[in-house]
Scaffold this active site. Structure first.
Site, mmCIF file in Angstrom:
data_model
loop_
_atom_site.group_PDB
_atom_site.id
_atom_site.type_symbol
_atom_site.label_atom_id
_atom_site.label_comp_id
_atom_site.label_asym_id
_atom_site.label_seq_id
_atom_site.Cartn_x
_atom_site.Cartn_y
_atom_site.Cartn_z
ATOM 1 N N HIS A 201 0.806 -1.235 0.000
ATOM 2 C CA HIS A 201 0.000 0.000 0.000
ATOM 3 C C HIS A 201 0.833 1.276 0.000
ATOM 4 O O HIS A 201 0.289 2.371 -0.064
ATOM 5 C CB HIS A 201 -1.032 -0.012 1.131
ATOM 6 N N CYS A 325 -0.676 9.300 18.389
ATOM 7 C CA CYS A 325 -1.641 9.330 19.493
ATOM 8 C C CYS A 325 -1.735 7.942 20.090
ATOM 9 O O CYS A 325 -2.171 7.011 19.437
ATOM 10 C CB CYS A 325 -3.002 9.760 18.969
#
Ligand code: PLP
Length: 387
Positions: A201, A325
């Site tokens: 990807h 995060c």
């Protein structure tokens, strides 16, 4: 929907139309199992081998040295664990402080399980300390895992020089080249690399397919055990449509890499030069030239990266921050921290990673809106400008 200016190609890329076209028949009429004895399935084996050849070609390897996996993370896990299991008496691993979590967190996990881990530093431009590497490798070092190009800064490591050192010391060399394949020319026939990871990807194939190069003769135990697929190196019925897509993506990248990456580099340089010239206290993170042609990572002083990302998002521009995060807290990037950058740069950095679909008009648009967005965010903060 507003057309998005997508400058986050190190996160993932759009699947090329030719790749989709290549894959479709393998969901429909050509749905057989390549391990079947009958012609209906067996014909897929030959087609899959052609795709393997295309993947081998883009890195200058031979087809039997390629195994298909589900992603870059699996390739990294298979490489490192596969070598460690082959050398049970060698309990030491060497890697760098700036690897992708696929290697970084795996090595930390292995350290918790009893392996000894040494992490090599980088300097403030993200460059590897080769003397530290030389000193780190020991008689009981099983594997050294060093990435080719950094996903956050784009900084390129001197993998062949590192490989010479690793070979002199007798360890196995794994290279995470997930961000390099399709952007940089690679040639395993003249390389010191023993195992190399790549991911579909990142080069216009779909998510969910990757490959691992294992140099002929390198000792390797499979991560996934079961049937005799992939020369008994990775069990599980092959994901034929995605493998065909990966083959096509590699063929396209091989054909157009030089021309395409040259074009992308011009756009990246235009973006970077404009930002650094027109936005005060903006700084480039990472070496100026030893860098992937598509990536620029820039800190904007007094401008929280997440706020700028959201402001850009509202304008239809997709970028990444240098922070990850995790568990509800925003951790500054381990890569920028390892480069010794101060908090006001590690927390205020944005990664722009360009790709084949970007146009000059898109870059002009980003350049036109960014100074205003940064000014607006800065006007909301009282923290003084740092020199
Ligand atoms: N290694 C590097 C350098 C990467 O950039 C990535 C993905 O961002 C990976 C490994 C993991 O690849 P995947 O997303 O295919 O698991």
């Amino acid at each position: 929907m507003k057309r998005v200016v997508y400058v986050d190609n190190n996160a993932t890329t759009r699947v090329a139309d030719e790749v989709v076209e290549e894959m479709v028949p393998y969901f429909k009429e050509l749905y057989g199992n390549p391990s079947s004895m009958h012609t209906f399935g067996g014909q897929l084996y030959k087609r899959m081998e052609r795709a393997r050849g295309k993947v081998a070609d883009i890195i200058g390897a031979t087809p039997p040295e390629i195994i298909f996996t589900s992603c870059g993370t699996e390739s990294d896990n298979a490489a490192i664990r596969g070598v460690l299991e082959s050398y049970p008496k060698k309990r030491h691993i060497v890697t760098t402080r700036v690897e992708h979590p696929a290697v970084f967190n795996l090595c930390k996990y292995l350290a918790r399980k009893g392996y000894e881990l040494t992490e090599i530093s980088v300097d403030n431009q993200g460059l590897l300390d080769l003397d530290e590497l030389r000193a780190a490798i020991r008689d009981d070092t099983a594997i050294v895992s060093i990435m080719h190009a950094n996903n956050e800064t784009g900084v390129i490591f001197p993998v062949e020089e590192a490989g010479q050192i690793i070979k002199e010391k007798g360890a196995v060399f794994h290279c995470d080249a997930v961000q390099a394949v399709g952007k940089l020319p690679l040639d395993m026939s003249r390389s010191t690399i023993d195992l190399l990871s790549l991911s579909g990807h990142k080069l216009h194939a779909p998510k969910g397919v990757g490959a691992l190069y294992i140099r002929r003769g390198v000792k390797f135990q499979p991560l996934i055990v079961g049937g005799h697929h992939e020369h008994s190196k990775r069990a599980g019925t092959e994901n034929v449509p995605y493998i065909m897509g990966l083959g096509k993506a590699c063929e396209l990248a091989n054909e157009y890499m030089k021309e395409e990456q040259g074009r992308v580099k011009c756009l990246r340089d235009k973006l970077e030069e404009n930002i650094l010239a027109n936005i005060s206290n903006s700084r480039l993170n990472g070496h100026k030239t030893l860098r992937l042609p598509n990536t620029t990572n820039i800190s904007f002083d007094r401008t929280e990266a997440e706020s700028l990302l959201i402001a850009l998002d509202l304008e239809g521009v997709a970028v990444s921050t240098g922070s990850a995060c995790s568990s509800g807290t925003l951790e500054p990037s381990h890569v920028l921290k390892a480069m010794g950058l101060p908090a006001h740069r590690t927390q205020n950095s944005i990664r722009f990673s360009l790709g084949a679909a970007n146009t000059e008009e898109e870059i002009d648009r980003v350049v036109a809106i960014l100074p205003g967005l940064v000014d607006k965010l800065r006007s909301l903060t009282r923290v003084p400008v740092r020199a």
